[in-house]
Write a protein that holds these residues in place. Structure first.
Motif, PDB file in Angstrom:
ATOM      1  N   LEU A  55       2.370  -4.794  -0.608  1.00 31.25           N
ATOM      2  CA  LEU A  55       1.044  -4.903   0.049  1.00 31.25           C
ATOM      3  C   LEU A  55       0.404  -3.973  -0.909  1.00 31.25           C
ATOM      4  O   LEU A  55       0.523  -2.815  -1.277  1.00 31.25           O
ATOM      5  N   LEU A  63      -4.572  -5.429   5.297  1.00 27.15           N
ATOM      6  CA  LEU A  63      -3.349  -4.721   4.849  1.00 27.15           C
ATOM      7  C   LEU A  63      -2.537  -4.576   6.359  1.00 27.15           C
ATOM      8  O   LEU A  63      -1.562  -4.821   6.378  1.00 27.15           O
ATOM      9  N   GLN A  75       3.968  -0.063  -0.015  1.00 27.30           N
ATOM     10  CA  GLN A  75       2.820   0.255   0.160  1.00 27.30           C
ATOM     11  C   GLN A  75       2.188   0.337  -0.947  1.00 27.30           C
ATOM     12  O   GLN A  75       2.170   1.753  -1.545  1.00 27.30           O
TER      13      GLN A  75
END
Ligand code: 13P
Ligand code: SF4
Length: 340
Positions: A56, A79, A93
């Motif tokens: 992400l 997100l 992340q």
């Protein structure tokens, strides 16, 4: 003594595996940089598949991460939704720590990795859970809305979270004429102006957006009066007053397409223009460059290392996570109610 790992080689196999991407990013990543990035892009994509990991990436990540390795890109709200919805076992992340914590809060059974633990945020650092408790004592019964740019501990002390994409809606959803809004003073002032709700504000600021000035924008407009100015609501009020459009990072991306403008300036973090430019070759982007040093801690070599070593795992105390989840999920419910 530790020595830096040797850079990966740009072999003919890597060139072939990344040739489609190379063509798509020709306008964004210079020829001289591609042989440096491409071996990492190929290695990360391969290893992410093997690990069952989803990557992400926030809109402020560099183009080689944003376009090169991310499975999903977006603003903080997008997100968070992806973290809650995706069925991968591992989330990497590419963003800052509060974003990784939000993913862990919404997906407690998944392994959430951040490639650099030091990727912080000046807003998140401006307030603690104790500060929120003291504010509640001072303003009994007044609901607390916190921006997602905060620690899990602060979210756990809050009634509901918001992002820059839904702050107005979240505050209005409470039906209260007074709200404690934390910690971004400028976003709070923007929301107060749009809702008529009295907001008790904190003096937190984004170290990137607070540097823009109204005079900078006026000078750009003197150069081109048709310039379309898009600003993030973390900017000071006098900067927002000069803008044609104010919105979240994804809101700004949508507005670039919708407006049909030929020359655009995005008053926000520097990488946004690079990332959006790939999809809009017809638009000339004016690029004042304020970088977020925290976002820029995330690099391709660190993403690869993160997948190789399965570090750094982001954890949240289960009781804190449970309370924080209530506030984040309540925010997501507000969006669902309005169909957003
Ligand atoms: P967005 O939610 O608009 O992407 O903002 C996140 C952020 O960190 C802005 O500085
Ligand atoms: Fe935090 Fe500002 Fe960086 Fe966003 S741009 S992560 S608000 S310091």
């Amino acid at each position: 003594m530790t020595t830096a790992a040797a850079p990966l080689a740009y072999t003919p196999e890597v060139a072939a595996a990344t040739s489609d991407l190379r063509r798509r990013l020709a306008r964004v990543i210079p020829d001289v940089e591609w042989p440096v990035h491409a071996p990492y892009v190929a290695a990360i994509r391969r290893l992410a598949r093997e690990r069952g990991a989803v990557i992400l990436a926030h809109n402020y990540q560099t183009p080689e991460i944003f376009h090169g390795v991310a499975d999903y890109v977006g603003d903080s709200l997008g997100l968070a939704r992806q973290a809650a919805a995706c069925d991968a076992r591992v989330i990497v992340q590419c963003g800052v720590h509060f974003m990784a914590e939000t993913s862990k809060i919404l997906a407690p059974d998944k392994t959430v990795l951040i490639p650099d633990l030091e990727a912080g945020c000046s807003l998140a650092a401006s307030i603690t859970g104790d500060d929120v408790r003291l504010l509640r004592e001072r303003y009994p019964g007044v609901p607390v809305v916190t921006y997602v740019n905060t620690s899990a501990e602060v979210k756990a002390e809050s009634d509901v979270c918001c992002t820059s994409a839904n702050a107005v809606e979240v505050v209005e959803s409470l039906g209260s004429d007074r709200v404690i809004f934390l910690p971004d003073e400028y976003l709070g002032r923007y929301v107060a102006g749009r809702t008529g709700v009295e907001l008790v504000l904190w003096r937190g600021h984004c170290e990137v957006h607070e540097r823009f000035t109204a005079e900078e924008i006026r000078a750009m407009r003197r150069f081109d009066p048709a310039l379309h100015v898009l600003a993030h609501p973390e900017c000071p009020p006098e900067v927002l007053a000069e803008a044609d459009y104010v919105g979240s990072t994804s809101g700004m991306i949508d507005e670039v397409g919708r407006s049909g403008a030929r020359r655009v300036v995005l008053i926000t973090e520097c990488s946004m223009s690079d990332n959006v430019a790939a999809a809009h070759p017809e638009v000339d982007f004016v690029r004042p460059c304020n970088l977020c040093p925290h976002m820029k801690r995330i690099t391709l070599p660190k993403v690869l290392r993160s997948l190789e070593t399965m570090t750094h795992e982001v954890t949240v105390d289960p009781e804190v996570a449970r309370r924080a989840r209530r506030a984040v999920e309540r925010m997501l419910e507000v969006g669902r109610g309005s169909g957003r």
